[in-house]
Design an enzyme around this catalytic site. Structure first.
Site, PDB file in Angstrom:
ATOM      1  N   LYS A 114     -13.247 -57.673  45.872  1.00  0.00           N
ATOM      2  CA  LYS A 114     -12.815 -58.873  46.597  1.00  0.00           C
ATOM      3  C   LYS A 114     -12.802 -58.582  48.089  1.00  0.00           C
ATOM      4  CE  LYS A 114      -9.173 -60.744  48.318  1.00  0.00           C
ATOM      5  NZ  LYS A 114      -9.781 -61.461  49.455  1.00  0.00           N
ATOM      6  N   GLU A 166      -4.739 -47.825  50.979  1.00  0.00           N
ATOM      7  CA  GLU A 166      -5.033 -47.363  52.348  1.00  0.00           C
ATOM      8  C   GLU A 166      -4.504 -48.452  53.266  1.00  0.00           C
ATOM      9  OE1 GLU A 166      -6.277 -44.462  52.984  1.00  0.00           O
ATOM     10  OE2 GLU A 166      -6.956 -43.941  50.976  1.00  0.00           O
ATOM     11  N   CYS A 219      -7.771 -49.143  61.726  1.00  0.00           N
ATOM     12  CA  CYS A 219      -6.508 -48.644  61.180  1.00  0.00           C
ATOM     13  C   CYS A 219      -6.055 -47.388  61.902  1.00  0.00           C
ATOM     14  CB  CYS A 219      -6.650 -48.380  59.689  1.00  0.00           C
ATOM     15  SG  CYS A 219      -8.067 -47.347  59.303  1.00  0.00           S
ATOM     16  N   GLU A 244       2.108 -52.365  64.213  1.00  0.00           N
ATOM     17  CA  GLU A 244       0.652 -52.334  64.285  1.00  0.00           C
ATOM     18  C   GLU A 244       0.160 -53.674  64.825  1.00  0.00           C
ATOM     19  OE1 GLU A 244      -1.716 -52.462  60.627  1.00  0.00           O
ATOM     20  OE2 GLU A 244      -2.995 -50.907  61.471  1.00  0.00           O
TER      21      GLU A 244
HETATM   22  P1  NAD Z   1      -4.532 -57.716  54.773  1.00  0.00           P
HETATM   23  O1  NAD Z   1      -3.549 -56.838  54.105  1.00  0.00           O
HETATM   24  O2  NAD Z   1      -4.071 -58.983  55.360  1.00  0.00           O
HETATM   25  O3  NAD Z   1      -5.699 -58.109  53.769  1.00  0.00           O
HETATM   26  C1  NAD Z   1      -6.455 -57.128  53.084  1.00  0.00           C
HETATM   27  C2  NAD Z   1      -7.021 -57.727  51.827  1.00  0.00           C
HETATM   28  O4  NAD Z   1      -5.949 -58.065  50.959  1.00  0.00           O
HETATM   29  C3  NAD Z   1      -7.824 -59.006  52.038  1.00  0.00           C
HETATM   30  O5  NAD Z   1      -8.941 -59.008  51.189  1.00  0.00           O
HETATM   31  C4  NAD Z   1      -6.832 -60.080  51.637  1.00  0.00           C
HETATM   32  O6  NAD Z   1      -7.438 -61.270  51.189  1.00  0.00           O
HETATM   33  C5  NAD Z   1      -6.090 -59.391  50.513  1.00  0.00           C
HETATM   34  N1  NAD Z   1      -4.764 -59.937  50.217  1.00  0.00           N
HETATM   35  C6  NAD Z   1      -3.878 -60.517  51.065  1.00  0.00           C
HETATM   36  N2  NAD Z   1      -2.777 -60.904  50.410  1.00  0.00           N
HETATM   37  C7  NAD Z   1      -2.952 -60.556  49.106  1.00  0.00           C
HETATM   38  C8  NAD Z   1      -2.159 -60.695  47.930  1.00  0.00           C
HETATM   39  N3  NAD Z   1      -0.965 -61.269  47.964  1.00  0.00           N
HETATM   40  N4  NAD Z   1      -2.664 -60.218  46.783  1.00  0.00           N
HETATM   41  C9  NAD Z   1      -3.860 -59.621  46.731  1.00  0.00           C
HETATM   42  N5  NAD Z   1      -4.662 -59.482  47.802  1.00  0.00           N
HETATM   43  C10 NAD Z   1      -4.202 -59.939  48.981  1.00  0.00           C
HETATM   44  O7  NAD Z   1      -5.248 -56.796  55.851  1.00  0.00           O
HETATM   45  P2  NAD Z   1      -6.396 -57.216  56.871  1.00  0.00           P
HETATM   46  O8  NAD Z   1      -5.780 -58.070  57.924  1.00  0.00           O
HETATM   47  O9  NAD Z   1      -7.580 -57.725  56.134  1.00  0.00           O
HETATM   48  O10 NAD Z   1      -6.804 -55.806  57.470  1.00  0.00           O
HETATM   49  C11 NAD Z   1      -6.084 -55.185  58.459  1.00  0.00           C
HETATM   50  C12 NAD Z   1      -5.212 -54.094  57.901  1.00  0.00           C
HETATM   51  O11 NAD Z   1      -6.012 -53.164  57.183  1.00  0.00           O
HETATM   52  C13 NAD Z   1      -4.526 -53.289  58.974  1.00  0.00           C
HETATM   53  O12 NAD Z   1      -3.174 -53.100  58.630  1.00  0.00           O
HETATM   54  C14 NAD Z   1      -5.276 -51.960  58.968  1.00  0.00           C
HETATM   55  O13 NAD Z   1      -4.542 -50.871  59.439  1.00  0.00           O
HETATM   56  C15 NAD Z   1      -5.620 -51.837  57.536  1.00  0.00           C
HETATM   57  N6  NAD Z   1      -6.733 -50.897  57.341  1.00  0.00           N
HETATM   58  C16 NAD Z   1      -6.460 -49.673  56.795  1.00  0.00           C
HETATM   59  C17 NAD Z   1      -7.484 -48.741  56.617  1.00  0.00           C
HETATM   60  C18 NAD Z   1      -7.212 -47.406  55.995  1.00  0.00           C
HETATM   61  O14 NAD Z   1      -8.153 -46.754  55.551  1.00  0.00           O
HETATM   62  N7  NAD Z   1      -5.965 -46.954  55.917  1.00  0.00           N
HETATM   63  C19 NAD Z   1      -8.785 -49.065  56.998  1.00  0.00           C
HETATM   64  C20 NAD Z   1      -9.033 -50.315  57.549  1.00  0.00           C
HETATM   65  C21 NAD Z   1      -7.986 -51.232  57.700  1.00  0.00           C
END
Ligand code: NAD
Length: 498
Positions: free
Chosen positions: A191, A267, A302, A402
């Site tokens: 997804k 992650e 991230c 963040e």
């Molecule tokens: P997000 O948590 O808002 O969304 C990530 C994914 O989760 C999306 O596909 C979203 O649709 C899905 N999602 C959201 N709510 C959900 C729910 N209730 N149930 C299931 N799925 C759900 O994050 P984002 O804004 O897409 O990305 C930014 C974040 O990602 C930042 O916090 C960043 O640090 C993190 N990130 C971490 C790494 C790592 O390797 N640690 C790498 C890249 C990004």
């Protein structure tokens, strides 16, 4: 650099019929409910495509297909050498379609096309190829048993993996999951983020062309609270792998507990310290790296080096160098221009978040050194200048939370212990960097820093050979390297009486 001009990229983009359907059991199809949503480009705000908005029924269908394919053994019981061949072909096809995938990524989430070509696409291909190449070189174990027994310790694929990924490196994060998940024989339901679904949708077809059997990789575009939640609560998903925010990561652990106790590997976010000691080997190089650590990918990283900790004796001079580097190399522009280094933020809500934090920096008493404005509004796109705040204390919002945008907080420290104390005073533990010419100090810092990656005299090193992931609320488990395979396999002990 490919030598392709902005005009050519724009022409290609205009000529394109972008695919927005879900991909289930080897076929593109509409969401079961027929719903769609607009996919907007952050470059200029225009609608790129209508995307299938998947929900519970699509999750049920995709998981059922993934399960049936897994049980059939068509992929899960294939010899590792054969899986390797398919994955290497998959990596080659990603490279062959590199320009197309890079353009999709840039149009969809606003990163500079030069970065998509140089970082995202090769990194995605490498993740698939490396995992494929590794899989026929790993052996299971024989336990130390009594003479009349044989103990086998083997690894098996977990079964059906749901992978939920973010929008900042859409293809790359997907491939960090897909490489080890597919290499170990699982079936996957991917997804992508609703903010960046295009490359994942295209990737599914490429995988099929490479010889991955239908049903092994399914892609469900849609929102987190609909199809994401349906997958996380699904009773027939064995493992959930996630990259995204800490807030959603915590929710996924709850969903797993409320459903079938699926394994959950996370992650999540970061607020990484970049520590510059006065004895750094090259302060100009350190300043250039500090600027890149917050401006690369619009700060939507991230591991962004969002807290710059500088030894007090050199702080003022160093801040000037960072400001100069940001001004010279990191100003926003059209992402399709090959010379652009900072593109557009992913959407209006991300712009709002970043501007709110810039306001919070002012309110909490930090001193704005440079940037701080939304720019290029006339394009219809979402651009913010890289922003530098000095005089930040670690209890200010811009130091604790963040931001996920190009906002850098500078803090100063007196000595080693204070630097480490500030660096570790965070709920996160994804990455940290330290700049010093003193080898012993570098090692002491690396040991003391509570982070999954520590860089010395550089920012953001590493490749597929090293694990990547976080301490504390930055997550659990690791992507990349052979350690990633742990997430996609169950250990089995078979004990035989001879
Ligand atoms: P997000 O948590 O808002 O969304 C990530 C994914 O989760 C999306 O596909 C979203 O649709 C899905 N999602 C959201 N709510 C959900 C729910 N209730 N149930 C299931 N799925 C759900 O994050 P984002 O804004 O897409 O990305 C930014 C974040 O990602 C930042 O916090 C960043 O640090 C993190 N990130 C971490 C790494 C790592 O390797 N640690 C790498 C890249 C990004």
């Amino acid at each position: 650099m490919t030598g392709i001009t902005r005009e050519t990229w724009e022409q290609r983009a205009r000529a394109w019929q972008i695919q927005g359907q879900a991909f289930i059991n080897g076929q593109y199809q509409n969401a079961v409910g027929g719903e769609t949503f607009d996919c907007l480009s952050p470059i200029d705000g225009r609608v790129l495509a209508q995307i299938a908005s998947c929900g519970q029924s699509d999750a049920d269908l995709a998981v059922a297909n993934a399960r049936a394919t897994f049980d059939s053994g068509v992929w899960s019981r294939l010899a590792p050498t054969q899986r390797k061949q398919v994955l290497i072909r998959f990596a080659e096809l990603i490279e062959q379609h590199g320009e197309e995938l890079a353009l999709l990524e840039t149009l969809d989430m606003g990163k500079p096309i030069s970065d998509a070509l140089a970082v995202d696409i090769p990194g995605a291909a490498r993740a698939i190829r490396w995992s494929g190449e590794a899989i026929d070189k790993i052996y299971d174990e024989v336990a130390a048993t009594a003479h009349d027994e044989l103990g086998l310790v083997t690894r098996e694929p977990v079964g059906v993996v749901a992978a939920i990924v973010p929008w900042n490196f859409p293809l790359l994060m997907a491939c960090w999951k897909l490489g080890p998940a597919l290499a170990t024989g699982n079936s996957v339901v991917l997804k992508p983020s609703e903010k960046s679904p295009l490359t994942a949708i295209r990737l599914a077809q490429i995988a099929l062309e490479a010889g991955l059997p239908a049903g092994v990789l399914n892609v469900l575009p849609g929102f987190g609270h609909t199809v994401g939640k349906a997958l996380a609560l699904h009773m027939d998903v064995d493992t959930l792998v996630f990259t995204g925010s800490t807030r959603v990561a915590k929710q996924l652990m709850i969903y797993a507990g409320e459903s079938n106790m699926k394994r959950v590997w996370l992650e999540a976010g970061g607020k990484s310290p970049n520590i510059v000691f006065a004895d750094a080997p090259d302060l100009d190089a350190a300043a250039q790296a500090a600027a890149g650590a917050i401006a690369f990918n619009q700060g939507e990283v991230c591991t962004a080096g969002s807290r710059l900790l500088v030894e007090a004796s050199i702080k003022d001079a160093f801040v000037e160098k960072v400001a100069a580097a940001l001004k010279a190399h990191w100003q926003p522009g059209n992402p399709l221009d090959p010379n652009t280094t900072v593109g557009a933020l992913v959407d209006t809500s991300q712009i709002d978040t970043v501007l709110r934090y810039i306001e919070a920096g002012h309110e909490d008493g930090a001193r704005l050194v440079s940037g701080g404005q939304r720019v290029l509004e006339e394009t219809g796109g979402f651009y913010v200048e890289p922003t530098l705040f000095d005089g930040v204390r670690n209890d200010m919002r811009i130091a604790r939370e963040e931001i996920f945008g190009p906002v850098l907080s500078v803090l100063s420290f007196k000595d080693f212990d204070e630097a480490i104390a500030i660096a570790n005073d965070t709920i996160y533990g994804l990455a940290a960097a330290v700049w010093t010419r003193d080898l012993s100090k570098a090692h002491r810092a690396a040991k003391a820093l509570r982070a999954g990656s520590v860089w010395v005299n550089q920012y953001d090193g590493g490749d597929m050979t090293a694990p990547f992931g976080g301490f504390k609320q930055s997550g659990n488990g690791r992507d990349k390297s052979l350690h990633a395979f742990d997430k996609y396999t169950e250990l089995k002990a078979t004990w035989i009486k001879l």
